[in-house]
Motif scaffolding. Structure first.
Motif, PDB file in Angstrom:
ATOM      1  N   ASN A  84     -24.696   4.517 -13.195  1.00  0.00           N
ATOM      2  CA  ASN A  84     -23.584   3.889 -12.508  1.00  0.00           C
ATOM      3  C   ASN A  84     -22.319   4.717 -12.658  1.00  0.00           C
ATOM      4  O   ASN A  84     -21.544   4.847 -11.713  1.00  0.00           O
ATOM      5  N   VAL A  85     -22.110   5.256 -13.845  1.00  0.00           N
ATOM      6  CA  VAL A  85     -20.914   6.072 -14.047  1.00  0.00           C
ATOM      7  C   VAL A  85     -21.032   7.358 -13.235  1.00  0.00           C
ATOM      8  O   VAL A  85     -20.091   7.765 -12.546  1.00  0.00           O
ATOM      9  N   ALA A  86     -22.223   7.967 -13.249  1.00  0.00           N
ATOM     10  CA  ALA A  86     -22.427   9.203 -12.488  1.00  0.00           C
ATOM     11  C   ALA A  86     -22.271   8.961 -10.987  1.00  0.00           C
ATOM     12  O   ALA A  86     -21.911   9.871 -10.237  1.00  0.00           O
ATOM     13  N   PHE A  87     -22.518   7.728 -10.563  1.00  0.00           N
ATOM     14  CA  PHE A  87     -22.335   7.347  -9.159  1.00  0.00           C
ATOM     15  C   PHE A  87     -20.910   7.654  -8.707  1.00  0.00           C
ATOM     16  O   PHE A  87     -20.660   7.972  -7.555  1.00  0.00           O
ATOM     17  N   ALA A 145     -28.000  14.343  -8.795  1.00  0.00           N
ATOM     18  CA  ALA A 145     -27.811  13.896 -10.177  1.00  0.00           C
ATOM     19  C   ALA A 145     -28.312  14.958 -11.159  1.00  0.00           C
ATOM     20  O   ALA A 145     -29.431  14.894 -11.638  1.00  0.00           O
ATOM     21  N   ARG A 146     -27.502  15.940 -11.395  1.00  0.00           N
ATOM     22  CA  ARG A 146     -27.869  17.011 -12.319  1.00  0.00           C
ATOM     23  C   ARG A 146     -27.419  16.669 -13.734  1.00  0.00           C
ATOM     24  O   ARG A 146     -26.638  15.767 -13.946  1.00  0.00           O
ATOM     25  N   ASP A 147     -27.900  17.476 -14.675  1.00  0.00           N
ATOM     26  CA  ASP A 147     -27.518  17.284 -16.075  1.00  0.00           C
ATOM     27  C   ASP A 147     -26.000  17.345 -16.240  1.00  0.00           C
ATOM     28  O   ASP A 147     -25.417  16.608 -17.011  1.00  0.00           O
ATOM     29  N   HIS A 148     -25.408  18.256 -15.476  1.00  0.00           N
ATOM     30  CA  HIS A 148     -23.966  18.414 -15.539  1.00  0.00           C
ATOM     31  C   HIS A 148     -23.259  17.092 -15.206  1.00  0.00           C
ATOM     32  O   HIS A 148     -22.350  16.672 -15.922  1.00  0.00           O
ATOM     33  N   LEU A 203     -34.650   8.849 -14.583  1.00  0.00           N
ATOM     34  CA  LEU A 203     -33.308   9.058 -15.111  1.00  0.00           C
ATOM     35  C   LEU A 203     -33.008   8.031 -16.189  1.00  0.00           C
ATOM     36  O   LEU A 203     -32.429   8.342 -17.214  1.00  0.00           O
ATOM     37  N   ALA A 204     -33.433   6.813 -15.897  1.00  0.00           N
ATOM     38  CA  ALA A 204     -33.223   5.753 -16.878  1.00  0.00           C
ATOM     39  C   ALA A 204     -33.923   6.123 -18.179  1.00  0.00           C
ATOM     40  O   ALA A 204     -33.386   5.956 -19.262  1.00  0.00           O
TER      41      ALA A 204
END
Ligand SMILES: Nc1ncnc2c1ncn2[C@@H]1O[C@H](COP(=O)(O)OP(=O)(O)O)[C@@H](O)[C@H]1O
Ligand SMILES: [Mg+2]
Lengths: 262, 280
Positions: free
Chosen positions: A104-107, A114-117, B4-5
């Motif tokens: 949710n935060v990465a959203f 959605a990379r590690d970075h 991811l989870a």
């Protein structure tokens, strides 16, 4: 402490300036905003108060770019430099229930892969709101205040120049609210964004804002500078006169509208 | 999304899902089997005592023997396989068309205006009422079964997909837009996951209709499959085979339902109602 009394709280203020020129908005035949002019300095914390239905949310939605049907104009940031970014935070957390807290935060970084970075940035933002260890959980196991902190992390993860907040603490209980207020003040001081906070709580406005703007009948009825040193104590004696002035204006406009309805 | 989870690696999420559901057989899990077991014992007892004549209902033991016989001859497996194939292809054809139409009508007002009222009209035709017409069109070829099953599964999947998409929380959609999500990314991250619970409810209904339609179609218009096996056994008064076929239908129906439950547990793990412990 007195060093924080005046302007420069953050060494690198990167907040955006905001200027509104004659913002007018009607829904059908009902005018809600009747020409709002407002200039906000970069990095300022401005609280907007006004009775329910006075058009505060409408104004924020316009500034956040969610409403196109208005007249007048506004600019966010120095038009010469690169485009300023703004984020909005709502009264409800509006977290995606099917995504973990960290997702949710990465959203908040937008539709990027959605990379590690992205996740390490999200983790940093989550740590900043004190929930670094809850990243793997589903949002619905969090309390109301924690959810709102996740929403704050999501709003801040992209490091916006302007954050508009529409009564984000309105649904929280009194204690959680006070904790959130200091958190909000802290991240604002650390990050240096410009903040526009809508609140119906006059004490909250006085605790957090450099300036309180009161909207009444679609216009700005009161525009007060709040010069007190930070961190401020809730309900400090110096607030008294200002609180009085704000409440009197609010109550007057309320009784006027009520007469109108009768 | 779920990987991811997992990467986020919190025990609360790791623990959920298949591993938990495969855990030991607790007394709690055995309770639902108690009543069927008692019925089975009563059935066997009354058949052995002669209160239940074999022409009405053969003893469970005889049914099992018939099952073993047909299994060894390969007849049972061949027929079950053919029924399964028909069910699956009908589900795939009818389900995909329904899913695509549900998506497009859910996402586009124009598409809804053009097709929705027609679909609602056709929906009122019971699919089994079409059997005479379908036999005229396809004879008793595979096409007949495919058509009937597809027609039957279409409506629950269509309606629930459509409804699911229309009821996605508009506040979440507005939030996602304000973060720059649009088009396919908005669909993938917000609209589809939001509609999924409803879509899976549609799938579950569709599976029930799928078996029902197939049984009727195979009984009336087929030369293979479980329905045909039961029908031809009736001609030879082989009650044991008839009962066997009915039991296998029940088993397959249960299997289909459990499959959807597993899918739900996996893809709706975020949903409090599908969490470990809370059984829908
Ligand atoms: N989308 C809309 N359509 C019609 N009326 C609206 C809409 N949004 C807001 N309004 C009206 O505008 C007025 C101001 O609403 P709002 O900005 O939400 O007030 P506040 O946030 O100050 O309580 C209210 O009377 C409300 O009914
Ligand atoms: Mg409002």
């Amino acid at each position: 402490m007195t060093a924080l009394a005046t302007k420069p709280r953050s060494a690198q203020t990167r907040g955006a300036s905001v200027s509104l020129h004659g913002i007018t908005r009607s829904f059908g035949d009902t005018p809600v905003l009747k020409g709002i002019d407002l200039d906000v300095r970069p990095g300022d914390f401005v609280a907007i108060v006004g009775q329910s239905g006075s058009g505060k949310s409408t104004l924020l939605r316009i500034i956040a770019g969610l409403d196109q049907g208005f007249e007048g104009s506004f600019t966010v940031g120095d038009t010469a430099s690169e485009k300023a970014s703004s984020r909005i935070m709502y009264q409800e957390p509006r977290l995606l229930p099917w995504a973990s807290v960290i997702e949710n935060v990465a959203f908040g970084l937008g539709p990027v892969p959605a990379r590690d970075h992205a996740f390490s940035r999200a983790r940093t933002a989550l740590e900043a709101v004190g929930l670094g260890d809850r990243g793997g959980e589903w949002p619905d196991v969090l309390s109301g205040g924690q959810k709102q902190r996740v929403a704050l992390a999501r709003a801040l993860v992209s490091r916006p120049d302007l954050l508009v907040l529409d009564e984000p603490l309105g649904a929280l209980d009194a204690l959680t609210r006070i904790g959130m207020q200091s958190l909000l003040e802290r991240v604002w001081q650390e990050e240096g964004f410009t903040a526009l906070l809508v609140t119906h709580d006059v004490a909250e406005a006085l605790t957090l804002a450099d300036r309180v703007v009161l909207i009444e009948n679609g216009r700005i009825a009161l525009d007060l500078d709040i010069p007190f040193a930070r961190p401020r104590r809730r309900g400090a004696v110096q607030f008294g006169a200002l609180e009085d002035e704000l409440l009197t204006t609010l109550l007057k406009s309320k009784s006027q509208t009520e007469e109108y309805i009768i | 999304m779920s990987d991811l989870a997992l990467r986020a690696g919190h025990p609360a999420i790791k623990e959920r899902g298949a591993l938990a559901s495969l855990s030991r057989l607790s007394p709690d899990r055995l309770v639902p089997w108690l009543l069927p077991l008692i019925l089975l014992v009563l059935w066997q007892a009354s058949a052995s005592l002669g209160t239940l004549p074999p022409s009405i209902l053969p003893a469970p033991f005889d049914v099992a023997k018939a099952g073993w016989r047909l299994l060894r001859s390969g007849e049972l497996l061949a027929n079950a396989l053919i029924s399964f194939e028909r069910a699956l292809s009908g589900l795939l054809v009818g389900g995909s068309i329904a899913f695509i139409l549900g998506l497009s009508n859910g996402l586009s007002r124009l598409s809804e205006r053009v097709t929705d009222s027609t679909i609602q009209m056709v929906r009122n035709i019971p699919n089994l009422a079409l059997i005479p017409l379908v036999i005229l069109w396809f004879g008793i070829e595979e096409g007949a079964k495919l058509f009937l099953v597809s027609f039957g599964v279409f409506f629950p999947i269509y309606i629930n997909t459509f409804h699911g998409i229309r009821t996605v929380d508009p506040q979440l959609v507005e939030m996602a837009r304000s973060y720059g999500f649009k088009g396919f990314e908005l669909f993938r991250r917000v609209i589809l996951p939001g509609a999924l619970p409803s879509i899976l409810v549609g799938l579950r209904y569709a599976l029930g209709i799928m078996w029902l339609t197939l049984i009727v179609a195979e009984t009336i218009a087929a030369q293979s499959g479980l329905g045909y096996m039961a029908m031809s056994a009736r001609e030879f008064m082989q009650t044991d085979v008839v009962v066997l076929a009915i039991l296998i239908y029940a088993l397959l129906g249960k299997l289909a339902d459990s499959t959807v439950r597993v899918i739900e547990r996996y893809s709706l793990a975020w949903h409090p109602a599908y969490r470990k412990g809370a059984r829908a």
